[in-house]
Design an enzyme around this catalytic site. Sequence first.
Site, PDB file in Angstrom:
ATOM      1  N   HIS A 147       0.790  -1.233   0.000  1.00  0.00           N
ATOM      2  CA  HIS A 147       0.000   0.000   0.000  1.00  0.00           C
ATOM      3  C   HIS A 147       0.826   1.289   0.000  1.00  0.00           C
ATOM      4  O   HIS A 147       0.513   2.210   0.763  1.00  0.00           O
ATOM      5  CB  HIS A 147      -0.904   0.033   1.246  1.00  0.00           C
ATOM      6  CG  HIS A 147      -1.962  -1.017   1.273  1.00  0.00           C
ATOM      7  ND1 HIS A 147      -2.643  -1.366   2.426  1.00  0.00           N
ATOM      8  CD2 HIS A 147      -2.484  -1.793   0.295  1.00  0.00           C
ATOM      9  CE1 HIS A 147      -3.528  -2.306   2.152  1.00  0.00           C
ATOM     10  NE2 HIS A 147      -3.446  -2.600   0.869  1.00  0.00           N
TER      11      HIS A 147
HETATM   12  C1  LIG Z   1      -0.261  -7.439  -4.597  1.00  0.00           C
HETATM   13  C2  LIG Z   1      -1.136  -6.312  -4.165  1.00  0.00           C
HETATM   14  C3  LIG Z   1      -2.225  -6.571  -3.340  1.00  0.00           C
HETATM   15  C4  LIG Z   1      -3.038  -5.519  -2.933  1.00  0.00           C
HETATM   16  N1  LIG Z   1      -4.205  -5.826  -2.284  1.00  0.00           N
HETATM   17  C5  LIG Z   1      -5.125  -4.843  -2.081  1.00  0.00           C
HETATM   18  C6  LIG Z   1      -6.433  -5.171  -1.627  1.00  0.00           C
HETATM   19  O1  LIG Z   1      -6.781  -6.332  -1.418  1.00  0.00           O
HETATM   20  N2  LIG Z   1      -7.313  -4.148  -1.462  1.00  0.00           N
HETATM   21  C7  LIG Z   1      -6.968  -2.849  -1.684  1.00  0.00           C
HETATM   22  O2  LIG Z   1      -7.789  -1.953  -1.457  1.00  0.00           O
HETATM   23  N3  LIG Z   1      -5.734  -2.522  -2.118  1.00  0.00           N
HETATM   24  C8  LIG Z   1      -4.827  -3.493  -2.369  1.00  0.00           C
HETATM   25  N4  LIG Z   1      -3.613  -3.183  -2.907  1.00  0.00           N
HETATM   26  C9  LIG Z   1      -3.256  -1.765  -3.084  1.00  0.00           C
HETATM   27  C10 LIG Z   1      -4.017  -1.049  -4.186  1.00  0.00           C
HETATM   28  O3  LIG Z   1      -4.253  -1.902  -5.270  1.00  0.00           O
HETATM   29  C11 LIG Z   1      -3.227   0.198  -4.592  1.00  0.00           C
HETATM   30  O4  LIG Z   1      -3.080   1.051  -3.470  1.00  0.00           O
HETATM   31  C12 LIG Z   1      -3.889   1.004  -5.686  1.00  0.00           C
HETATM   32  O5  LIG Z   1      -4.220   0.170  -6.761  1.00  0.00           O
HETATM   33  C13 LIG Z   1      -2.945   2.109  -6.147  1.00  0.00           C
HETATM   34  O6  LIG Z   1      -3.530   2.805  -7.207  1.00  0.00           O
HETATM   35  P1  LIG Z   1      -2.753   3.935  -8.011  1.00  0.00           P
HETATM   36  O7  LIG Z   1      -3.711   4.477  -9.002  1.00  0.00           O
HETATM   37  O8  LIG Z   1      -2.122   4.861  -7.042  1.00  0.00           O
HETATM   38  O9  LIG Z   1      -1.553   3.183  -8.727  1.00  0.00           O
HETATM   39  P2  LIG Z   1      -1.580   1.953  -9.722  1.00  0.00           P
HETATM   40  O10 LIG Z   1      -2.853   1.211  -9.645  1.00  0.00           O
HETATM   41  O11 LIG Z   1      -0.313   1.218  -9.457  1.00  0.00           O
HETATM   42  O12 LIG Z   1      -1.523   2.628 -11.158  1.00  0.00           O
HETATM   43  C14 LIG Z   1      -0.387   3.218 -11.710  1.00  0.00           C
HETATM   44  C15 LIG Z   1      -0.365   2.896 -13.186  1.00  0.00           C
HETATM   45  O13 LIG Z   1       0.582   3.743 -13.823  1.00  0.00           O
HETATM   46  C16 LIG Z   1       1.356   2.995 -14.743  1.00  0.00           C
HETATM   47  N5  LIG Z   1       2.634   3.699 -14.876  1.00  0.00           N
HETATM   48  C17 LIG Z   1       3.579   3.876 -13.940  1.00  0.00           C
HETATM   49  N6  LIG Z   1       4.600   4.611 -14.426  1.00  0.00           N
HETATM   50  C18 LIG Z   1       4.272   4.925 -15.712  1.00  0.00           C
HETATM   51  C19 LIG Z   1       4.934   5.666 -16.733  1.00  0.00           C
HETATM   52  N7  LIG Z   1       6.114   6.250 -16.507  1.00  0.00           N
HETATM   53  N8  LIG Z   1       4.342   5.773 -17.941  1.00  0.00           N
HETATM   54  C20 LIG Z   1       3.121   5.201 -18.168  1.00  0.00           C
HETATM   55  N9  LIG Z   1       2.454   4.475 -17.227  1.00  0.00           N
HETATM   56  C21 LIG Z   1       3.026   4.347 -16.003  1.00  0.00           C
HETATM   57  C22 LIG Z   1       1.469   1.640 -14.065  1.00  0.00           C
HETATM   58  O14 LIG Z   1       1.835   0.634 -14.960  1.00  0.00           O
HETATM   59  C23 LIG Z   1       0.072   1.468 -13.483  1.00  0.00           C
HETATM   60  O15 LIG Z   1      -0.813   0.893 -14.402  1.00  0.00           O
HETATM   61  C24 LIG Z   1      -2.747  -4.186  -3.320  1.00  0.00           C
HETATM   62  C25 LIG Z   1      -1.672  -3.932  -4.159  1.00  0.00           C
HETATM   63  C26 LIG Z   1      -0.869  -4.983  -4.599  1.00  0.00           C
HETATM   64  C27 LIG Z   1       0.290  -4.704  -5.512  1.00  0.00           C
END
Ligand SMILES: Cc1cc2nc3c(=O)[nH]c(=O)nc-3n(C[C@H](O)[C@H](O)[C@H](O)COP(=O)(O)OP(=O)(O)OC[C@H]3O[C@@H](n4cnc5c(N)ncnc54)[C@H](O)[C@@H]3O)c2cc1C
Length: 524
Positions: free
Chosen positions: A462
Amino acid sequence: MSTYDYIVVGAGSAGAVLAGRLSEDPSVTVLLVEAGGSHRNLKVRVPAAFPTQFKTDLDWEYYTEPEPHLDGRSIYHPRGKMLGGCSSMNAMIYIRGNRADFDGWAKAGATGWSYDEVLPLFRRSEANSRGESTYHGSTGPLHIQEQRSPNDVSRRIVEAMVAAGFDRNDDFNGAEQVGAGFYQVTHKRGKRWTTADGYLAPARRRANLTVMTQAQVLRVRITDGRAVGIEVERKGKQQFVQAAREVVLSAGALNTPQLLMLSGVGPADHLSEHGIATVVDNANVGSHLMDHPLVLLNWDTTAKGTLAGAQNPLHLLNFLARRRGLLTSNVGEAGGFFHTRPDEEAPDVQVIAAPGFFKNHGFDTYDKPAFSMALSLVGSKSRGQVRLNSSDPRAKVATTFNYLAEQADLDSLVAGVERARAIAAAAPLHGVTGAELNPGAEVRTRAQVEDWIRAELQHTYHPACTARIGTEQDGVVDPELRVHGVEGLRVADASVFPTITHGNTHAPTVLVGEKAADLIRTTK
Ligand SMILES: Cc1cc2nc3c(=O)[nH]c(=O)nc-3n(C[C@H](O)[C@H](O)[C@H](O)COP(=O)(O)OP(=O)(O)OC[C@H]3O[C@@H](n4cnc5c(N)ncnc54)[C@H](O)[C@@H]3O)c2cc1C
């Protein structure tokens, strides 16, 4: 086309939501750029298969710097690299956080983010199988459902939690977060449901939305204090794409601060070490990194029906034909929240219980029936940072979480281990609980438990808060998610949390996407 009104970088829990929502207005053009590819993959669809994504092409595969309070261990950090981002990789538990999280954000200066103000957005995002209520929505893009084939061992664990003193809680996202029960999950009829499914799939028919995959953004180009577009690399070729209105970084709590720093927004001394010209000197970029540390306890069991043997092809057939059975399990099916710090408003420890053996991100296997309880420190206080290893955008960032830097964090986990042991010994589990495999009966004294925690501690995946909402002195973005000192640039992902929420972070990140859409639409 090389000019779009809005460019959203990253198609994860927030980015896919934001791009989907912005493109609802046919008069604007939206480009969504994602470094990874499609999420159409059985490793994504089949809930129980999520750990099989680790260290594959679907994973950014980060490792921390040696953690100073964990005996110098470097800790593995998977992050989803595909449409849906981590919503395509995560364990699917749907938890919004505590009312006190959002009220605390607002009190600290994040105007517009109090619980009463964000609740309508949570409801808007949701298609909850329980239907419409004060706390839930039923017509949103994100399917939230009960476990389709809840495991009998998980049921026993919930009963054991109640026998050990927990109140029964059937809705951790309702009036009260504390208690024990089954988690609702981001599933539709037993299958994982991601932000790419909910928000992008319907939007991709729109002529005004372009989704560019396998395209890594290298930096934001900032001219005369304004974000004018992005430099992006696709199939080895670089191109500049112009933003007529705004660039929004939704690349996640590790990659968003990296992109800011590569673009000249960050701590000036650190940028100059890497030969990057400073556009805005802001030491908060990449700082304040928070996460939920986690330890995993495992027991042998004589109970029938655990996840042991889930690899049997019959279970896959059951999943494919009926969307039922063991493979619909998100592994962490049940659990709950409790306080080890009675003076705090929100509970600080979450139990995530699995009807099977789970250790070392699922890499360690055990072929006998077992159950597990993870203790996730949702009230963690320790903070770390994200810094650049290199000015090369393809290099991974250097992260240090400083897990357990605060004594209070260790104290809560020690108390949590005691509580988990009491649950395993409670009547509904007692008759079927075998040997304690981890930490093991020999780990008894406080010193032994502390040593074990330092040696085994992982995290709940997280990372957050690395471009947090705050003033120019203590944050990176204002409450409208605009980057201080740069026009036309916002951040919308888990980086903007002022402090980490008390629970899993997907739902509050979807909230950030929804809120960002409203903020951008009203500034037109
Ligand atoms: C294994 C695992 C289990 C988890 N379990 C849970 C759960 O059960 N419940 C829950 O609520 N949360 C869970 N989480 C946490 C939750 O999924 C994350 O906190 C949330 O998805 C983060 O969202 P975000 O939009 O910040 O980033 P992300 O969802 O990581 O999105 C970022 C995106 O940007 C893309 N990206 C990055 N850099 C670049 C770049 N330079 N150019 C183009 N694209 C790029 C990435 O590929 C990705 O698709 C878990 C996470 C993981 C990894």
